[in-house]
Design a protein around this motif. Structure first.
Motif, mmCIF file in Angstrom:
data_model
loop_
_atom_site.group_PDB
_atom_site.id
_atom_site.type_symbol
_atom_site.label_atom_id
_atom_site.label_comp_id
_atom_site.label_asym_id
_atom_site.label_seq_id
_atom_site.Cartn_x
_atom_site.Cartn_y
_atom_site.Cartn_z
ATOM 1 N N MET A 110 4.911 17.171 4.543
ATOM 2 C CA MET A 110 5.192 16.308 3.390
ATOM 3 C C MET A 110 6.664 16.378 3.028
ATOM 4 O O MET A 110 7.310 17.424 3.223
ATOM 5 C CB MET A 110 4.345 16.758 2.187
ATOM 6 N N ASP A 111 7.181 15.267 2.509
ATOM 7 C CA ASP A 111 8.573 15.246 2.068
ATOM 8 C C ASP A 111 8.749 16.121 0.833
ATOM 9 O O ASP A 111 7.842 16.247 0.005
ATOM 10 C CB ASP A 111 9.015 13.821 1.717
ATOM 11 N N VAL A 112 9.934 16.733 0.702
ATOM 12 C CA VAL A 112 10.306 17.475 -0.494
ATOM 13 C C VAL A 112 11.210 16.571 -1.320
ATOM 14 O O VAL A 112 12.307 16.201 -0.885
ATOM 15 C CB VAL A 112 11.036 18.791 -0.130
ATOM 16 N N ALA A 113 10.756 16.212 -2.522
ATOM 17 C CA ALA A 113 11.453 15.214 -3.328
ATOM 18 C C ALA A 113 12.878 15.627 -3.696
ATOM 19 O O ALA A 113 13.778 14.799 -3.769
ATOM 20 C CB ALA A 113 10.656 14.938 -4.600
ATOM 21 N N SER A 114 13.093 16.911 -3.884
ATOM 22 C CA SER A 114 14.399 17.374 -4.343
ATOM 23 C C SER A 114 15.422 17.553 -3.226
ATOM 24 O O SER A 114 16.601 17.783 -3.492
ATOM 25 C CB SER A 114 14.244 18.703 -5.100
ATOM 26 N N ASN A 115 14.994 17.452 -1.977
ATOM 27 C CA ASN A 115 15.912 17.681 -0.851
ATOM 28 C C ASN A 115 15.457 16.872 0.347
ATOM 29 O O ASN A 115 14.449 17.181 0.967
ATOM 30 C CB ASN A 115 15.945 19.178 -0.514
ATOM 31 N N GLU A 116 16.191 15.847 0.687
ATOM 32 C CA GLU A 116 15.784 14.965 1.781
ATOM 33 C C GLU A 116 15.875 15.639 3.150
ATOM 34 O O GLU A 116 15.332 15.136 4.137
ATOM 35 C CB GLU A 116 16.650 13.698 1.780
#
Length: 292
Positions: free
Chosen positions: A247-253
């Motif tokens: 899953m993507d981490v919203a705070s760090n692309e």
């Protein structure tokens, strides 16, 4: 709303013995918490008002279920076969594994059951034992006992025994030698055939709860953050039921979160491998239930 007698499911479980506490632990982990008010009662309510628990002797549980006094039961397969009860087996809990064996003193020259026609057999399982020898056209004298079966040859009251064994250690300690295995047994969930249909939804719900606990045994949940550039290397290291979830981490692309279910026995070596592969912020969590 208070359930009626026709709606409620009664589950019979052992009141004593080596599988009694593991079964209670299994129910608790499955969310079917027993509501005790100081001291164990014959019939105990659970957190689910539709389910109550009956504590009974393991050998009596098959008949309680067959007669409809209980809708479900948890006991050994050996107990069901000994009673010859007409019940449905729903689930093998893979616990309490044991073998029912025919054993004689080490110094005995007997090597087969066919040599025991005029001998005395001590056992807690006269039903199974009689059928075993009957299939061979033999009718030895049966000496029913309620425990300490392995001591009867030494006491001179039996020539051989039919008894349960897990590791065989007790038999060896008492200088007994196995000459045949009658059956293997584990702890199973059984149901009354009428209840299985009339109370199918609740019974399926109970079985699913138990299965989910069994599926989670020996498994851990791994969570970690991984640099995108290192994701392929981490994937190669990390096993999973169907591959890791990414899953993507919203705070760090540049980061992704990776989750996976792995065998607990692999954790020790995996942590080091994952760190080397580029994983960080690794979190290991126990799993109580897992539904596939």
């Amino acid at each position: 709303m208070k359930p009626t007698e026709n709606e409620q499911v009664r589950l019979a479980i052992p009141n004593k013995g080596r599988i009694s506490q593991p079964i209670i632990d299994l129910l608790e982990k499955g969310g079917l918490h027993l509501q005790s008010s100081g001291g164990r009662k014959l019939i105990t309510k659970t957190v689910d008002p539709m389910v109550e628990v009956l504590f009974a002797r393991p050998i009596d549980i098959p008949e309680y279920v067959a007669s409809g006094a209980a809708d479900l039961g948890i006991t050994g397969r050996d107990m069901v076969l000994e009673r010859g009860s007409q019940v449905e087996e729903l689930l093998d809990l893979k616990m309490g594994e044991a073998r029912l064996v025919l054993a004689v003193p080490e110094e005995s020259g007997i090597t087969t059951a066919e040599e025991m026609a005029d001998m005395t057999i001590a056992t807690e399982f006269p039903g199974i034992t009689a059928r075993y020898f009957g299939d061979r056209g033999i009718t030895p004298r049966l000496f029913p006992v309620g425990g300490a079966c392995e001591a009867t040859p030494y006491l001179g009251v039996a020539d051989a025994i039919v008894d349960l064994t897990s590791s065989g250690t007790t038999l060896k300690t008492n200088h007994l030698r196995i000459i045949d295995e009658l059956l293997s047994s584990t702890t199973i969930v059984i149901a009354n055939s009428i209840s299985r249909t009339s109370k199918a939804l609740k019974i399926d719900e109970i079985c699913l709860a138990l299965e989910s606990v069994l599926a989670a045994q020996g498994q851990c949940y791994l969570m970690m953050n991984v640099e995108r550039r290192a994701l392929d290397e981490v994937r190669n290291v990390l096993p999973g039921l169907a591959g890791p979830t990414v899953m993507d981490v919203a705070s760090n692309e540049h980061l992704v979160a990776v989750h996976a279910v792995v065998a607990e026995e692999r954790i020790y070596e995996l942590i080091s491998q994952l760190r080397k592969a580029g994983a960080r912020d690794i979190l290991v969590m126990p799993i109580e239930r897992m539904i596939r």
